[in-house]
Design a protein around this motif. Structure first.
Motif, PDB file in Angstrom:
ATOM      1  N   ASN A 146       6.696   9.288   3.200  1.00  0.00           N
ATOM      2  CA  ASN A 146       5.601   8.935   4.108  1.00  0.00           C
ATOM      3  C   ASN A 146       4.404   8.424   3.325  1.00  0.00           C
ATOM      4  O   ASN A 146       3.725   7.454   3.743  1.00  0.00           O
ATOM      5  N   ARG A 147       4.102   9.082   2.195  1.00  0.00           N
ATOM      6  CA  ARG A 147       2.977   8.607   1.390  1.00  0.00           C
ATOM      7  C   ARG A 147       3.255   7.183   0.895  1.00  0.00           C
ATOM      8  O   ARG A 147       2.375   6.315   0.875  1.00  0.00           O
ATOM      9  N   ARG A 148       4.525   6.930   0.466  1.00  0.00           N
ATOM     10  CA  ARG A 148       4.863   5.581  -0.019  1.00  0.00           C
ATOM     11  C   ARG A 148       4.746   4.549   1.080  1.00  0.00           C
ATOM     12  O   ARG A 148       4.225   3.441   0.874  1.00  0.00           O
ATOM     13  N   LEU A 149       5.231   4.876   2.287  1.00  0.00           N
ATOM     14  CA  LEU A 149       5.177   3.933   3.406  1.00  0.00           C
ATOM     15  C   LEU A 149       3.743   3.666   3.842  1.00  0.00           C
ATOM     16  O   LEU A 149       3.391   2.553   4.214  1.00  0.00           O
ATOM     17  N   ARG A 150       2.889   4.766   3.787  1.00  0.00           N
ATOM     18  CA  ARG A 150       1.492   4.553   4.167  1.00  0.00           C
ATOM     19  C   ARG A 150       0.804   3.617   3.198  1.00  0.00           C
ATOM     20  O   ARG A 150       0.029   2.731   3.581  1.00  0.00           O
ATOM     21  N   ASP A 151       1.173   3.753   1.916  1.00  0.00           N
ATOM     22  CA  ASP A 151       0.607   2.828   0.938  1.00  0.00           C
ATOM     23  C   ASP A 151       1.065   1.393   1.196  1.00  0.00           C
ATOM     24  O   ASP A 151       0.280   0.420   1.095  1.00  0.00           O
ATOM     25  N   LYS A 152       2.370   1.254   1.537  1.00  0.00           N
ATOM     26  CA  LYS A 152       2.894  -0.090   1.803  1.00  0.00           C
ATOM     27  C   LYS A 152       2.280  -0.706   3.049  1.00  0.00           C
ATOM     28  O   LYS A 152       1.946  -1.900   3.080  1.00  0.00           O
ATOM     29  N   VAL A 153       2.120   0.121   4.093  1.00  0.00           N
ATOM     30  CA  VAL A 153       1.495  -0.378   5.320  1.00  0.00           C
ATOM     31  C   VAL A 153       0.076  -0.828   5.038  1.00  0.00           C
ATOM     32  O   VAL A 153      -0.409  -1.838   5.556  1.00  0.00           O
ATOM     33  N   ALA A 154      -0.594  -0.036   4.198  1.00  0.00           N
ATOM     34  CA  ALA A 154      -1.972  -0.422   3.857  1.00  0.00           C
ATOM     35  C   ALA A 154      -1.967  -1.775   3.151  1.00  0.00           C
ATOM     36  O   ALA A 154      -2.818  -2.638   3.416  1.00  0.00           O
ATOM     37  N   ASN A 192      -1.242  -4.468   5.672  1.00  0.00           N
ATOM     38  CA  ASN A 192      -2.427  -4.725   6.499  1.00  0.00           C
ATOM     39  C   ASN A 192      -3.402  -5.608   5.758  1.00  0.00           C
ATOM     40  O   ASN A 192      -4.008  -6.538   6.318  1.00  0.00           O
TER      41      ASN A 192
END
Length: 841
Positions: A95-103, A106
């Motif tokens: 989840n931390r990795r995906l949140r970084d990727k989404v950021a 964006n």
């Protein structure tokens, strides 16, 4: 099976199961084994017995099982808790990795949106086959691009028409075939835009970019280049599919492109082979001619011939020179030329045919100019050929006819002429009747032509109308004539019904007029006429009228009625299967004919008796005459004794008279032989001089007695001819004797002979008193001598014998004479006489 035995079997089975469970427990069985033990029956659980622990405590087997189950459950719970803790840690890390990727995404999207939302570009994105695209960005409104999405997608509202066509075609190729493009379009305000089309995954993206002045010019050049390439590709694709050889050449004159039709024409399969090998469609002389024309006019267009597939073909060649080379196309017009030649021959034959017609024909084109006229048209109007060949206008011709006084004056000439010329705007033929001032009547047919123009046909009805008038008059005259004929006439149709009859027919057959009304069948007339005539004749009449013979023949004959009347009938076939019967009352003539026949038969019998008498008497007289002549000559010899002068004179008279009588008898016998047709000629070569000499010797004494000179004139080259020598000499002797009898004392008789074509001609001319014309008609009749001026009156057989013998040879005898003009007798013998002849009657 009894109950005890069943129990024993169940107990054995239970013991076997328990043994297996102990083994499972001893080996540390799983929770599944414990679960199975819990479901054993009570008696089975009791059978497990007790177990002693290491601490000296006895525990029952069931309790052990329950404890094992507890331990198994606790172990499974501990294992599950450990796995859950481990997975939770992994998921938190993901989840931390995906949140970084989404950021990061964006940030990228914000950056891209910032880039796309520039005012100098706009993007259209289609996702897959979706028909609704996304529109991103904007373009400056001052260049004529609408801001609203719907108006922007309606390209035809803000782009030029040619740009709309190019853009739509490019977008369709992008979405359907993933074909990228870079083109330049122009807005309706003249602002250029660069349009790029690309595909990415399942997306189709079209980007509109506003260009500066330099980039706009470059984009326009790029667009033009693209359009030109598309046009060249399309044009070459078209030329590849046509069946006409097409080629292009470089600046050096070598082939750099040909189509498939060119390759086939030069007998190769691939156009590249034709280019590589330099296969030329036309010969060297033709190519030199093309190059000379292009060097002068930059263009060649004419017909050339070459051999294609073994056949001589004619092509219409167009070759145009450019700055970088030349291009040409050849159209096969061989069939067109054949059709053109055939059309020319057809037109010539058509013109020749129309020239032979007696009906006047004139053809005018769509401009009302005379294009063709035949000889009948020329003669009908009496115009000059040069004037007609100048292609005069139709209205001018009508005015010419009016001014020449051929066409009659009309109350309103202009309206009449417009009515006649309205055929140029009509689709139906028009027909008029013109009454010319010279009395001729014309039927005029104006026929519009499919491709414009009209054809005028002038039919001269003058003779036809006159013939119709004459025909009607003739019919009336014939009707009146038939009604007043003494000959009975009846005409029957092919159906056997009477068409017409005259009163004489009714009178001859004693019929009432109403009994032979028109339409009455011949069988009904037969029933009325058979009682007074022979039924066989009317059977023949009915068969002739109603028969179906292919060859209809005429019949004639006589029919005798019971009333004593004799009718001569005749049948004559008429056109349309009609038959005419005619009857003539020949009662009087038949009776006269019968009387004449009886009289003729009596005369023929009399003539036969006469001939028989003449022949009999001739033969009977010849023998005593021969004896008389012989004894007379015997008495004149010295051996019979001396004779006094008176006796000698008497014997001379007896000899002379006997010789004359014998000649007459011989002549009569010869004529009788000729009349009987049994005289035969002894044909041989007859010498003209010898025959004349012999004949002149026979009459030399008579000529000398009357001091008559014989002048013999034989033309050179007469020679001889084929005839009966004795009969020729007899003919000449008779002619000379006849001349000696009528020639005056001291005169000259001329005997001439010459060849004339296929005849040998003899003529004897004297200067005697001659004969009048009425005597010449009977001069050759027998026993009719003409005593005028003659010294001796003969039997009148000399000229008859002459005529008989000459005609027996196939010749002719002519006499020319007149009172006081002498007589000229001319005999013509054919050079080759017949060997046998039967005398004419």
């Amino acid at each position: 099976m009894n109950i005890g035995e069943a129990r024993r079997k169940n107990a054995a089975h239970d013991r076997s199961m328990l043994k297996k469970l102990r083994m499972m427990l001893a080996s540390g069985g799983s929770a599944l084994s414990i679960l199975l033990l819990s479901h054993l029956p009570a008696h089975a659980q009791d059978a497990l017995g007790k177990i002693t622990t290491p601490f000296g405590v006895e525990v029952g087997t069931f309790e052990v099982v329950q404890f094992a189950m507890f331990l198994g459950a606790m172990g499974a719970a501990l294992l599950s808790a450990g796995w859950l803790i481990r997975e939770r840690s992994r998921i938190a890390h993901e989840n931390r990795r995906l949140r970084d990727k989404v950021a990061d995404l964006n940030l990228t999207v914000q950056r891209n949106e910032a880039l796309l939302n520039l005012k100098d570009q706009r993007v259209i994105v289609w996702e897959g086959a979706s028909s609704t695209p996304n529109v991103i960005g904007s373009l400056p409104p001052e260049i004529g691009v609408p801001e609203a999405r719907a108006l922007f997608l309606a390209f035809g509202r803000w782009l030029r028409i040619d740009s709309v066509t190019l853009l739509d075609r490019s977008i369709a190729a992008l979405r359907e075939k993933a074909r990228p493009f870079d083109i330049a379009v122009e807005t309706s305000k003249g602002a250029p835009l660069e349009v790029q089309g690309r595909t990415s995954g399942g997306y189709a993206i079209v980007r509109f970019i506003n260009l500066g002045e330099s980039r706009a010019a470059q984009a326009m050049l790029k667009s033009e280049n693209y359009q030109l390439n598309e046009a060249v590709t399309t044009l070459r694709g078209l030329l590849e599919s046509v069946e006409m050889p097409v080629w292009s050449r470089d600046g050096d004159g070598g082939l750099n492109w040909v189509n498939n039709a060119y390759a086939r024409a030069v007998d190769v399969r691939d156009p590249q082979i034709a280019i590589r090998d330099g296969r030329e469609l036309f010969g060297a002389q033709a190519r030199e001619r093309i190059e000379r024309e292009k060097a002068t006019n930059r263009r060649f267009q004419d017909q050339l011939s070459t051999v294609v597939g073994g056949d001589r073909r004619i092509f219409r060649v167009t070759d145009v020179a450019g700055s970088a080379g030349s291009a040409g196309i050849a159209t096969d017009i061989s069939e067109i030329e054949l059709i053109r030649e055939e059309f020319k021959r057809t037109v010539i034959n058509h013109s020749d045919t129309l020239d032979q017609l007696t009906t006047a024909v004139a053809m005018f084109d769509g401009n009302r100019k005379l294009q063709f006229f035949n000889q009948a048209f020329l003669k009908l109007w009496g115009l000059d050929t040069a004037f007609l060949e100048s292609s005069p206008d139709n209205a001018m011709l009508l005015d010419r006819f009016r001014s020449d006084g051929i066409l009659p004056e009309q109350q309103d000439w202009r309206r009449w002429k417009e009515t006649v010329l309205s055929a140029y705007h009509s689709v139906e033929s028009q027909e008029h009747v013109w009454y010319l001032t010279d009395g001729r009547t014309l039927r005029v047919v104006v026929n519009p032509q499919p491709k414009g123009g009209v054809t005028w046909v002038f039919e001269n009805l003058t003779e036809k109308l006159e013939l119709q008038s004459r025909y009607n008059t003739l019919i009336k005259v014939q009707g009146q004539t038939l009604d007043h004929l003494a000959e009975g006439v009846a005409v029957f149709g092919s159906d056997g019904k009477i068409r017409l009859s005259n009163p004489a027919f009714s009178s001859l057959w004693s019929l009432k007029r109403e009994q032979i009304a028109e339409g009455m069948h011949i069988s009904a007339i037969r029933r009325l006429c058979e009682p007074v005539s022979d039924a066989a004749h009317w059977e023949t009449f009915v068969t002739t009228v109603t028969g179906f013979d292919d060859e209809r023949q005429s019949l004639s004959g006589h029919i005798e009625l019971s009333t004593g009347k004799i009718l001569y009938y005749a049948t004559a076939p008429l056109p349309n299967g009609q038959t005419m019967l005619t009857f003539v009352d020949v009662t009087d003539s038949v009776q006269v004919e019968r009387a004449l026949k009886e009289k003729n038969e009596a005369l023929e019998r009399t003539d036969e008796l006469k001939n028989d008498f003449v022949q009999h008497v001739s033969y009977e007289l010849r023998s005593p005459l021969t004896n008389i002549i012989g004894f007379t000559e015997l008495l004149q010899t010295p051996m019979t004794g001396p004779l006094n002068d008176r006796q000698r004179d008497y014997l001379d008279h007896i000899g002379t008279s006997s010789s004359v009588l014998l000649t007459i008898v011989n002549d009569i016998l010869d004529l009788a032989t000729v009349d009987a047709g049994i005289m035969e000629l002894d044909i041989s070569d007859v010498s003209v001089t010898e025959a004349i000499a012999t004949a002149s010797e026979k009459v030399a004494g008579r000529f000398k007695e009357h001091n008559i000179l014989l002048d013999i004139r034989v033309s050179p080259g007469t020679g001889s001819f084929r005839a009966d020598a004795s009969r020729v000499k007899q003919v000449l002797s008779n002619l000379l004797s006849n001349a000696a009898n009528y020639a005056p004392e001291g005169s000259t008789v001329t005997l001439a002979c010459w060849r004339e074509q296929a005849d040998m001609v003899f003529s004897v001319k004297d200067s005697g008193p001659g004969m009048p014309d009425y005597v010449l008609d009977s001069i050759f009749k027998r026993f009719q001598p003409y005593p005028n001026g003659g010294r001796k009156r003969g039997a009148g057989l000399g000229l008859s014998i002459v005529k008989g013998f000459v005609e027996l040879h196939g010749g002719t005898v002519d006499i020319a004479s007149g009172a006081g003009k002498g007589t000229l007798v001319t005999c013509r013998f054919p050079l080759e006489a017949r060997t046998f002849s039967i005398a004419a009657e």
